[in-house]
Design a protein around this motif. Sequence first.
Motif, PDB file in Angstrom:
ATOM      1  N   GLY A  47      12.294   2.985   7.188  1.00  0.00           N
ATOM      2  CA  GLY A  47      12.274   4.356   6.712  1.00  0.00           C
ATOM      3  C   GLY A  47      11.779   4.498   5.289  1.00  0.00           C
ATOM      4  N   HIS A  48      12.093   3.506   4.444  1.00  0.00           N
ATOM      5  CA  HIS A  48      11.650   3.602   3.052  1.00  0.00           C
ATOM      6  C   HIS A  48      10.134   3.543   2.937  1.00  0.00           C
ATOM      7  N   ILE A  49       9.488   2.881   3.861  1.00  0.00           N
ATOM      8  CA  ILE A  49       8.022   2.831   3.838  1.00  0.00           C
ATOM      9  C   ILE A  49       7.470   4.227   4.101  1.00  0.00           C
ATOM     10  N   GLY A  50       8.058   4.915   5.053  1.00  0.00           N
ATOM     11  CA  GLY A  50       7.646   6.293   5.341  1.00  0.00           C
ATOM     12  C   GLY A  50       7.817   7.197   4.134  1.00  0.00           C
ATOM     13  N   GLU A  51       8.927   7.008   3.423  1.00  0.00           N
ATOM     14  CA  GLU A  51       9.166   7.798   2.210  1.00  0.00           C
ATOM     15  C   GLU A  51       8.107   7.493   1.155  1.00  0.00           C
ATOM     16  N   ASN A  52       7.721   6.229   1.039  1.00  0.00           N
ATOM     17  CA  ASN A  52       6.685   5.844   0.071  1.00  0.00           C
ATOM     18  C   ASN A  52       5.331   6.410   0.468  1.00  0.00           C
ATOM     19  N   ILE A  53       5.052   6.439   1.756  1.00  0.00           N
ATOM     20  CA  ILE A  53       3.802   7.029   2.249  1.00  0.00           C
ATOM     21  C   ILE A  53       3.788   8.523   1.930  1.00  0.00           C
ATOM     22  N   LYS A  54       4.913   9.186   2.179  1.00  0.00           N
ATOM     23  CA  LYS A  54       5.018  10.621   1.887  1.00  0.00           C
ATOM     24  C   LYS A  54       4.797  10.880   0.393  1.00  0.00           C
ATOM     25  N   LYS A  55       5.423  10.066  -0.451  1.00  0.00           N
ATOM     26  CA  LYS A  55       5.266  10.213  -1.895  1.00  0.00           C
ATOM     27  C   LYS A  55       3.802  10.058  -2.299  1.00  0.00           C
ATOM     28  N   SER A  56       3.127   9.060  -1.735  1.00  0.00           N
ATOM     29  CA  SER A  56       1.708   8.835  -2.041  1.00  0.00           C
ATOM     30  C   SER A  56       0.855  10.009  -1.579  1.00  0.00           C
ATOM     31  N   ARG A  57       1.177  10.542  -0.390  1.00  0.00           N
ATOM     32  CA  ARG A  57       0.432  11.693   0.136  1.00  0.00           C
ATOM     33  C   ARG A  57       0.600  12.902  -0.768  1.00  0.00           C
ATOM     34  N   ILE A  58       1.831  13.154  -1.183  1.00  0.00           N
ATOM     35  CA  ILE A  58       2.100  14.307  -2.048  1.00  0.00           C
ATOM     36  C   ILE A  58       1.415  14.150  -3.395  1.00  0.00           C
ATOM     37  N   GLU A  59       1.409  12.935  -3.938  1.00  0.00           N
ATOM     38  CA  GLU A  59       0.735  12.688  -5.216  1.00  0.00           C
ATOM     39  C   GLU A  59      -0.759  12.981  -5.126  1.00  0.00           C
ATOM     40  N   LEU A  60      -1.320  12.803  -3.922  1.00  0.00           N
ATOM     41  CA  LEU A  60      -2.743  13.116  -3.720  1.00  0.00           C
ATOM     42  C   LEU A  60      -2.966  14.604  -3.454  1.00  0.00           C
ATOM     43  N   GLY A  61      -1.874  15.340  -3.258  1.00  0.00           N
ATOM     44  CA  GLY A  61      -1.983  16.774  -2.981  1.00  0.00           C
ATOM     45  C   GLY A  61      -2.426  17.074  -1.565  1.00  0.00           C
ATOM     46  N   LEU A  62      -2.110  16.176  -0.651  1.00  0.00           N
ATOM     47  CA  LEU A  62      -2.528  16.338   0.741  1.00  0.00           C
ATOM     48  C   LEU A  62      -1.390  16.884   1.598  1.00  0.00           C
ATOM     49  N   SER A  63      -1.737  17.715   2.559  1.00  0.00           N
ATOM     50  CA  SER A  63      -0.768  18.130   3.566  1.00  0.00           C
ATOM     51  C   SER A  63      -0.695  17.026   4.616  1.00  0.00           C
ATOM     52  N   ALA A 111      -3.070   2.553   3.048  1.00  0.00           N
ATOM     53  CA  ALA A 111      -3.227   2.139   1.652  1.00  0.00           C
ATOM     54  C   ALA A 111      -4.637   2.430   1.157  1.00  0.00           C
ATOM     55  N   LYS A 112      -5.632   2.130   1.975  1.00  0.00           N
ATOM     56  CA  LYS A 112      -7.023   2.355   1.581  1.00  0.00           C
ATOM     57  C   LYS A 112      -7.307   3.851   1.406  1.00  0.00           C
ATOM     58  N   VAL A 113      -6.888   4.648   2.386  1.00  0.00           N
ATOM     59  CA  VAL A 113      -7.154   6.092   2.344  1.00  0.00           C
ATOM     60  C   VAL A 113      -6.421   6.749   1.171  1.00  0.00           C
ATOM     61  N   PHE A 114      -5.189   6.314   0.911  1.00  0.00           N
ATOM     62  CA  PHE A 114      -4.389   6.906  -0.162  1.00  0.00           C
ATOM     63  C   PHE A 114      -4.658   6.252  -1.526  1.00  0.00           C
ATOM     64  N   LYS A 115      -5.537   5.249  -1.537  1.00  0.00           N
ATOM     65  CA  LYS A 115      -5.919   4.549  -2.770  1.00  0.00           C
ATOM     66  C   LYS A 115      -4.708   3.966  -3.505  1.00  0.00           C
ATOM     67  N   VAL A 116      -3.861   3.293  -2.728  1.00  0.00           N
ATOM     68  CA  VAL A 116      -2.707   2.585  -3.283  1.00  0.00           C
ATOM     69  C   VAL A 116      -2.692   1.185  -2.686  1.00  0.00           C
ATOM     70  N   THR A 117      -1.856   0.337  -3.219  1.00  0.00           N
ATOM     71  CA  THR A 117      -1.731  -1.005  -2.657  1.00  0.00           C
ATOM     72  C   THR A 117      -0.707  -0.990  -1.532  1.00  0.00           C
ATOM     73  N   VAL A 118      -0.807  -1.968  -0.662  1.00  0.00           N
ATOM     74  CA  VAL A 118       0.188  -2.123   0.393  1.00  0.00           C
ATOM     75  C   VAL A 118       1.558  -2.340  -0.239  1.00  0.00           C
ATOM     76  N   ASP A 119       1.575  -3.064  -1.350  1.00  0.00           N
ATOM     77  CA  ASP A 119       2.826  -3.298  -2.065  1.00  0.00           C
ATOM     78  C   ASP A 119       3.479  -1.984  -2.482  1.00  0.00           C
ATOM     79  N   GLN A 120       2.680  -1.020  -2.928  1.00  0.00           N
ATOM     80  CA  GLN A 120       3.225   0.279  -3.308  1.00  0.00           C
ATOM     81  C   GLN A 120       3.833   0.976  -2.097  1.00  0.00           C
ATOM     82  N   LEU A 121       3.195   0.865  -0.948  1.00  0.00           N
ATOM     83  CA  LEU A 121       3.736   1.492   0.258  1.00  0.00           C
ATOM     84  C   LEU A 121       5.012   0.793   0.715  1.00  0.00           C
ATOM     85  N   LEU A 122       5.047  -0.523   0.582  1.00  0.00           N
ATOM     86  CA  LEU A 122       6.226  -1.275   1.019  1.00  0.00           C
ATOM     87  C   LEU A 122       7.396  -1.120   0.061  1.00  0.00           C
TER      88      LEU A 122
END
Length: 106
Positions: free
Chosen positions: A2-18, A52-63
């Motif tokens: 679940g924490h990975i999903g939260e990190n993905i959501k955070k990355s998406r929001i930081e990009l301003g994406l719906s 990670a590639k699409v959101f321009k973050v590292t896999v480590d950031q998502l994990l």
Amino acid sequence: MGHIGENIKKSRIELGLSQAQAAKMLHISTPAFCKIETGQTDLNVSRLLQIAKVFKVTVDQLLNGTPGKTASSEEVNILKAELLVKDEELNKLRKKLIDLYDKLGM
């Protein structure tokens, strides 16, 4: 997971994406992306790399949620074991599907 999903959501929001925009960029449906963010869907390595590639973050950031924090070797080993189990499940399902096609004469 679940924490990975939260990190993905955070990355998406930081990009301003719906969620719909993110899903479109990943070539998946919006409900499928929603399930990723809420932890209802287990991610495979290729999907994690794609996000990670699409959101321009590292896999480590998502994990792990932060760029400076790295997963412990124990966490990495657990994730690798989980991936192996999922890969084995996928291979069994692929074999069943091929067998069904063979039985149907397709």
